[in-house]
Design a protein around this motif. Sequence first.
Motif, mmCIF file in Angstrom:
data_model
loop_
_atom_site.group_PDB
_atom_site.id
_atom_site.type_symbol
_atom_site.label_atom_id
_atom_site.label_comp_id
_atom_site.label_asym_id
_atom_site.label_seq_id
_atom_site.Cartn_x
_atom_site.Cartn_y
_atom_site.Cartn_z
ATOM 1 N N GLU A 131 10.699 -3.296 4.066
ATOM 2 C CA GLU A 131 10.293 -2.228 3.143
ATOM 3 C C GLU A 131 9.809 -2.802 1.816
ATOM 4 O OE1 GLU A 131 13.434 1.159 4.744
ATOM 5 O OE2 GLU A 131 13.639 0.364 2.704
ATOM 6 N N ASP A 132 10.493 -3.840 1.319
ATOM 7 C CA ASP A 132 10.066 -4.473 0.073
ATOM 8 C C ASP A 132 8.686 -5.102 0.229
ATOM 9 O OD1 ASP A 132 13.376 -5.696 -0.889
ATOM 10 O OD2 ASP A 132 12.442 -3.714 -1.066
ATOM 11 N N ASP A 133 8.458 -5.756 1.380
ATOM 12 C CA ASP A 133 7.140 -6.357 1.640
ATOM 13 C C ASP A 133 6.063 -5.285 1.706
ATOM 14 O OD1 ASP A 133 8.335 -8.992 3.860
ATOM 15 O OD2 ASP A 133 8.344 -8.803 1.678
ATOM 16 N N GLU A 134 6.386 -4.157 2.336
ATOM 17 C CA GLU A 134 5.429 -3.059 2.441
ATOM 18 C C GLU A 134 5.104 -2.502 1.052
ATOM 19 O OE1 GLU A 134 3.934 -2.254 5.233
ATOM 20 O OE2 GLU A 134 2.740 -0.753 4.218
ATOM 21 N N ASP A 135 6.137 -2.387 0.199
ATOM 22 C CA ASP A 135 5.916 -1.914 -1.170
ATOM 23 C C ASP A 135 5.007 -2.877 -1.931
ATOM 24 O OD1 ASP A 135 9.267 -0.569 -1.687
ATOM 25 O OD2 ASP A 135 7.486 0.297 -0.739
ATOM 26 N N LYS A 136 5.217 -4.173 -1.746
ATOM 27 C CA LYS A 136 4.374 -5.166 -2.421
ATOM 28 C C LYS A 136 2.927 -5.032 -1.964
ATOM 29 C CE LYS A 136 7.894 -8.663 -3.198
ATOM 30 N NZ LYS A 136 8.349 -10.001 -2.821
ATOM 31 N N ARG A 137 2.740 -4.823 -0.671
ATOM 32 C CA ARG A 137 1.372 -4.682 -0.156
ATOM 33 C C ARG A 137 0.714 -3.420 -0.696
ATOM 34 N NH1 ARG A 137 3.534 -5.993 5.325
ATOM 35 N NH2 ARG A 137 3.619 -8.240 5.332
ATOM 36 N N GLN A 138 1.463 -2.336 -0.786
ATOM 37 C CA GLN A 138 0.900 -1.081 -1.274
ATOM 38 C C GLN A 138 0.543 -1.163 -2.747
ATOM 39 O OE1 GLN A 138 3.726 1.953 -0.334
ATOM 40 N NE2 GLN A 138 3.077 2.118 1.795
ATOM 41 N N HIS A 139 1.317 -1.925 -3.504
ATOM 42 C CA HIS A 139 1.048 -2.035 -4.930
ATOM 43 C C HIS A 139 0.030 -3.115 -5.241
ATOM 44 C CE1 HIS A 139 4.017 0.935 -5.757
ATOM 45 N NE2 HIS A 139 4.999 0.210 -5.242
ATOM 46 N N GLY A 140 -0.451 -3.786 -4.225
ATOM 47 C CA GLY A 140 -1.542 -4.740 -4.397
ATOM 48 C C GLY A 140 -1.143 -6.048 -5.029
ATOM 49 N N SER A 141 0.093 -6.482 -4.881
ATOM 50 C CA SER A 141 0.448 -7.769 -5.446
ATOM 51 C C SER A 141 -0.158 -8.855 -4.572
ATOM 52 C CB SER A 141 1.962 -7.934 -5.532
ATOM 53 O OG SER A 141 2.514 -8.019 -4.250
ATOM 54 N N LEU A 142 -0.629 -9.888 -5.198
ATOM 55 C CA LEU A 142 -1.329 -10.952 -4.504
ATOM 56 C C LEU A 142 -0.334 -12.032 -4.111
ATOM 57 C CD1 LEU A 142 -4.022 -12.176 -3.644
ATOM 58 C CD2 LEU A 142 -4.171 -13.216 -5.889
ATOM 59 N N GLN A 143 -0.215 -12.267 -2.840
ATOM 60 C CA GLN A 143 0.668 -13.302 -2.336
ATOM 61 C C GLN A 143 -0.184 -14.403 -1.727
ATOM 62 O OE1 GLN A 143 3.945 -13.294 -2.735
ATOM 63 N NE2 GLN A 143 3.885 -11.309 -3.742
ATOM 64 N N LEU A 144 -0.365 -15.506 -2.462
ATOM 65 C CA LEU A 144 -1.207 -16.585 -1.984
ATOM 66 C C LEU A 144 -0.577 -17.303 -0.795
ATOM 67 C CD1 LEU A 144 -2.515 -18.072 -5.326
ATOM 68 C CD2 LEU A 144 -3.672 -16.544 -3.753
ATOM 69 N N ALA A 145 0.740 -17.314 -0.719
ATOM 70 C CA ALA A 145 1.397 -17.951 0.420
ATOM 71 C C ALA A 145 1.061 -17.197 1.710
ATOM 72 C CB ALA A 145 2.902 -17.992 0.207
ATOM 73 N N ASP A 146 1.080 -15.864 1.648
ATOM 74 C CA ASP A 146 0.720 -15.060 2.818
ATOM 75 C C ASP A 146 -0.733 -15.294 3.200
ATOM 76 O OD1 ASP A 146 2.669 -12.170 1.762
ATOM 77 O OD2 ASP A 146 3.254 -14.048 2.710
ATOM 78 N N LEU A 147 -1.592 -15.423 2.193
ATOM 79 C CA LEU A 147 -3.004 -15.658 2.440
ATOM 80 C C LEU A 147 -3.209 -17.010 3.122
ATOM 81 C CD1 LEU A 147 -5.834 -14.519 1.990
ATOM 82 C CD2 LEU A 147 -5.871 -15.752 -0.172
ATOM 83 N N GLY A 148 -2.489 -18.024 2.655
ATOM 84 C CA GLY A 148 -2.587 -19.352 3.260
ATOM 85 C C GLY A 148 -2.085 -19.361 4.690
ATOM 86 N N ALA A 149 -0.999 -18.645 4.950
ATOM 87 C CA ALA A 149 -0.452 -18.585 6.309
ATOM 88 C C ALA A 149 -1.422 -17.895 7.259
ATOM 89 C CB ALA A 149 0.889 -17.854 6.311
ATOM 90 N N SER A 150 -2.040 -16.812 6.796
ATOM 91 C CA SER A 150 -2.988 -16.121 7.661
ATOM 92 C C SER A 150 -4.240 -16.966 7.877
ATOM 93 C CB SER A 150 -3.362 -14.763 7.074
ATOM 94 O OG SER A 150 -4.027 -14.935 5.844
ATOM 95 N N LEU A 151 -4.630 -17.735 6.864
ATOM 96 C CA LEU A 151 -5.789 -18.619 7.004
ATOM 97 C C LEU A 151 -5.518 -19.703 8.039
ATOM 98 C CD1 LEU A 151 -8.597 -19.351 5.988
ATOM 99 C CD2 LEU A 151 -7.515 -20.747 4.247
ATOM 100 N N SER A 152 -4.320 -20.279 8.010
ATOM 101 C CA SER A 152 -3.998 -21.320 8.987
ATOM 102 C C SER A 152 -3.938 -20.734 10.401
ATOM 103 C CB SER A 152 -2.686 -22.007 8.638
ATOM 104 O OG SER A 152 -1.626 -21.093 8.716
ATOM 105 N N ARG A 153 -3.428 -19.499 10.535
ATOM 106 C CA ARG A 153 -3.418 -18.861 11.865
ATOM 107 C C ARG A 153 -4.837 -18.618 12.354
ATOM 108 N NH1 ARG A 153 1.012 -15.635 9.782
ATOM 109 N NH2 ARG A 153 -0.538 -14.106 9.156
ATOM 110 N N THR A 154 -5.729 -18.238 11.440
ATOM 111 C CA THR A 154 -7.121 -17.996 11.810
ATOM 112 C C THR A 154 -7.781 -19.289 12.261
ATOM 113 O OG1 THR A 154 -7.164 -16.311 10.101
ATOM 114 C CG2 THR A 154 -9.272 -16.950 11.027
#
Length: 157
Positions: A63-86
């Motif tokens: 729920e906390d992660d969902e709240d962060k996503r809804q409020h548009g906080s930028l998580q560069l670690a999440d971005l890096g993880a998704s980039l490596s998966r891609t």
Amino acid sequence: MGKVRRERTRRHAPAPRVQTEAPESSLRNEPQALSRQQRKRRERHDRFLKKLHFAEYMRKQAEDDEDKRQHGSLQLADLGASLSRTEESDKASTPGEKKSKAQKKMTHKKRKKLVVSELAQMQSVLLHPAFVDNPTAAISEHIKNTVKRARSHDISA
């Protein structure tokens, strides 16, 4: 003077109520009121409860992660993880291409040069005015442009 004898009762007499200056609930909220040993005991107890109620803890984290996503906080670690998966999925999707031994081996000198160039690129991105104004919009625009460029390259090839 002798001992005072009391009548026997069926139940014991209720204990007298003593008014304390500060209730216990206010002590729990004040970290300065607790000694070091009490704080350590409380931390151990909290860790135990966390293990005990792990499913509830994970739901709360989601729920906390969902709240962060809804409020548009930028998580560069999440971005890096998704980039490596891609990147891994791209490598898996093209099994026909084989790398030569020279491409597989990354020497210390090559790695150091790559790190320096990537750091310079990251600094230029962080200082870009569009990224400074709105990082999420800048990244999404970059992704859109990259996808368009890749599609046009695939069509022409």
